[in-house]
Each structure stands twice: as structure tokens, then as C-alpha cells.
Design an enzyme around this catalytic site. Structure first.
Site, mmCIF file in Angstrom:
data_model
loop_
_atom_site.group_PDB
_atom_site.id
_atom_site.type_symbol
_atom_site.label_atom_id
_atom_site.label_comp_id
_atom_site.label_asym_id
_atom_site.label_seq_id
_atom_site.Cartn_x
_atom_site.Cartn_y
_atom_site.Cartn_z
ATOM 1 C CG ASN A 9 -1.677 1.247 1.435
ATOM 2 O OD1 ASN A 9 -1.774 2.067 0.516
ATOM 3 N ND2 ASN A 9 -2.244 1.431 2.615
ATOM 4 C CE LYS A 11 -0.045 3.333 4.616
ATOM 5 N NZ LYS A 11 0.050 3.399 6.069
ATOM 6 C CG HIS A 95 -5.730 2.116 5.119
ATOM 7 N ND1 HIS A 95 -5.254 3.078 5.967
ATOM 8 C CD2 HIS A 95 -4.766 1.174 5.019
ATOM 9 C CE1 HIS A 95 -4.036 2.735 6.364
ATOM 10 N NE2 HIS A 95 -3.720 1.578 5.807
ATOM 11 C CD GLU A 97 -2.606 5.659 6.743
ATOM 12 O OE1 GLU A 97 -2.580 5.735 5.500
ATOM 13 O OE2 GLU A 97 -1.698 5.132 7.411
ATOM 14 C CD GLU A 167 -3.622 -2.449 7.181
ATOM 15 O OE1 GLU A 167 -2.562 -2.743 6.642
ATOM 16 O OE2 GLU A 167 -4.188 -1.351 7.014
ATOM 17 N N GLY A 173 2.475 2.154 10.759
ATOM 18 C CA GLY A 173 3.457 3.227 10.632
ATOM 19 C C GLY A 173 4.162 3.584 11.931
ATOM 20 C CB SER A 213 5.070 -1.981 11.956
ATOM 21 O OG SER A 213 4.726 -0.629 12.218
ATOM 22 N N GLY A 234 2.772 -1.037 4.264
ATOM 23 C CA GLY A 234 2.948 0.354 3.879
ATOM 24 C C GLY A 234 4.420 0.661 3.661
ATOM 25 N N GLY A 235 5.047 1.207 4.683
ATOM 26 C CA GLY A 235 6.419 1.714 4.588
ATOM 27 C C GLY A 235 7.404 0.774 3.906
#
Ligand code: PGA
Length: 252
Positions: A9, A11, A95, A97, A167, A173, A213, A234-235
Site C-alpha cells: 500500500n 499511500k 483503510h 487512515e 490492521e 506506521g 509495521s 505500507g512503509g
């Protein structure tokens, strides 16, 4: 039985050029990875370019959000038909966010899931508790509310076409991952809900990804859990090297 999924993802990261470069470099990785499905979710602007670059390869392209109407006066929104037209096969829905920053509700998630299915997209439906909910013991209550509300009105056949992502909000994150056991417990709970709402066969077939994470150094322990069918990342999905390591997670 349940084919694992490794999904990135992205973002609000990556230009069209960066996206195409990434997809080109991950194509040979995906070609070798017969053990899992490989999905990338670039921002809207790069979806068509990502899909064009991925065409004929094993890299699948997902959007990060959609609107539920086919078209209409909704400034700034993108429909599921448009995503299909851009070459997407998947769309991330609900999601945390989007729930937190844009106040997305379970009812909206539900409308988006139905629109995605109607357009032939695979929805990746996100659920997860906040830290406050976990601390006061409301993890399962929250998961159940999001699951029941977000998937209301789906038939067992519809349900068998979706992917769920667990999640925990406090792990996204933050560098703070749920332990593999904690994640597996939540997945087990979700699979139980699936059994009650859609049937045992559907519950056994549904893929539940963990997100929050996930990194190359913890993906193996997470994936070793029977209940965990993949990762939404993500990251660590933004760099080709770490995404490659995630796709090639250690397998026993
Ligand atoms: P993270 O994000 O891997 O950076 O924690 C996961 C997600 O938001 O899907």
C-alpha cells in the site's frame, strides 16, 4: 489452499515514473514467486501506468480507495468502473487512515465493497482496533462491528471474492507490530465471524492479511502463523529491495 498475498500500500507516495520503474523491477520477482500473489497499490495518478507496465506479468494493481457510484457529481472521487478501466484488479477499502482522516463509516465501506464487486474488482477490506479500544478490551467488539457493518448484505459467493486485512491502528506506521500470536488471535476471531455469517467453507477459504509495521525481519514469523494469509504493507513496500524480501518471505 489459501494462496498468500503480499500487497504494498503505497499511500501518497511515488510519481508515475517512480511507479513504472518499481513495477518493471518487481516483475521478475513476482514471476519467480509462485507461492504468493503480488499486489501493488499506487496512488490514483499512477494506476494506469502501473497497470500498463504490469500487463502480462504476475504483478497485480490495486487502488487505495473508490467511490460507490458509477459516475456522478462527486468532485475528487473515482469510481470502481474507472479503476477497472485503468487496469486495476483490486481496491483497498476502509483503510484506517481513511476512517480516521476522512471519517469513513462502515456504511460507506459497505457501499464501496458492493460497488467494487459489481465492477469485478477484488476488495481488500480493512478492519482493526485503535490502541484505546485494545486497552479497554474492545478489540473484538470493534472488529465485529466493522466486519458486520462493512460486509452487510453480501452473499457467501460475494464474500468468497473478497480479501480481508486486519490492521491494528496502533501498529500502522509506528514500528510497533502485533506479535504473530496477537495477530493470529484476531484473524481467528474474524474467521469465526465469517463462519457464522457466511458459512464454514467460506470462512476456511477467505484470505486474511495482517498489516501494521510488517518488515522483512518480522514477515517470516507472521507468515508462519496458520491464520495469517499474507501482509498488507505500507512503509516497507516502497523500496524494491524490501518489497522483494517481503515477497520472498522465509518459508518453512
Ligand atoms: P505500515 O502500513 O506497514 O507502514 O505500518 C500498513 C498499512 O497502512 O497498510
Amino acid at each position: 489452499m489459501r494462496k498468500p498475498v503480499i500487497a504494498g500500500n503505497w499511500k501518497m507516495y511515488k510519481t508515475i515514473e517512480e511507479t513504472v520503474d518499481f513495477v518493471e523491477r518487481i516483475k521478475p520477482v513476482a514471476a519467480q514467486a509462485s507461492h504468493c500473489e503480488v499486489i501493488v497499490a499506487p496512488p490514483f495518478t499512477a494506476l494506469a501506468a502501473a497497470a500498463a507496465a504490469a500487463r502480462g506479468s504476475k504483478v497485480l494493481v490495486s487502488a487505495q480507495n473508490c467511490h460507490w457510484d458509477k459516475e456522478g457529481a462527486h468532485t475528487g472521487e473515482v469510481s470502481t468502473l474507472m479503476l477497472r478501466n485503468a487496469g486495476c484488479t483490486h481496491v483497498i477499502i476502509g483503510h484506517s487512515e481513511r476512517r480516521q482522516e476522512w471519517g469513513e463509516t462502515d456504511e460507506q465501506v459497505n457501499k464501496k465493497v458492493k460497488a467494487a464487486l459489481a465492477a469485478g474488482l477484488t476488495p481488500i477490506v480493512c478492519v482493526g482496533e485503535t490502541l484505546a479500544q485494545r486497552e479497554i478490551g474492545e478489540t473484538e467488539e470493534n472488529l465485529e462491528r466493522q466486519f458486520v457493518g462493512g460486509l452487510a448484505g453480501l452473499t457467501p459467493v460475494d464474500f468468497s471474492r473478497i480479501i480481508i486485512a486486519y490492521e491494528p491502528v496502533w501498529a500502522i506506521g509506528t514500528g510497533r507490530t502485533a506479535t504473530p500470536e496477537m495477530a493470529a488471535e484476531a484473524h481467528h476471531f474474524l474467521r469465526g465471524l465469517a463462519g457464522r455469517q457466511f458459512g464454514e467453507r467460506e470462512a476456511q477459504g477467505i484470505r486474511i492479511l495482517y498489516g501494521g509495521s510488517v518488515k522483512p525481519d518480522n514477515v517470516g514469523a507472521l507468515m508462519a502463523q496458520e491464520e495469517i494469509d499474507g501482509a498488507l504493507v505500507g512503509g516497507a513496500s516502497l523500496k524494491v529491495d524490501s518489497f522483494t524480501a517481503l515477497v520472498n518471505y522465509p518459508r518453512g
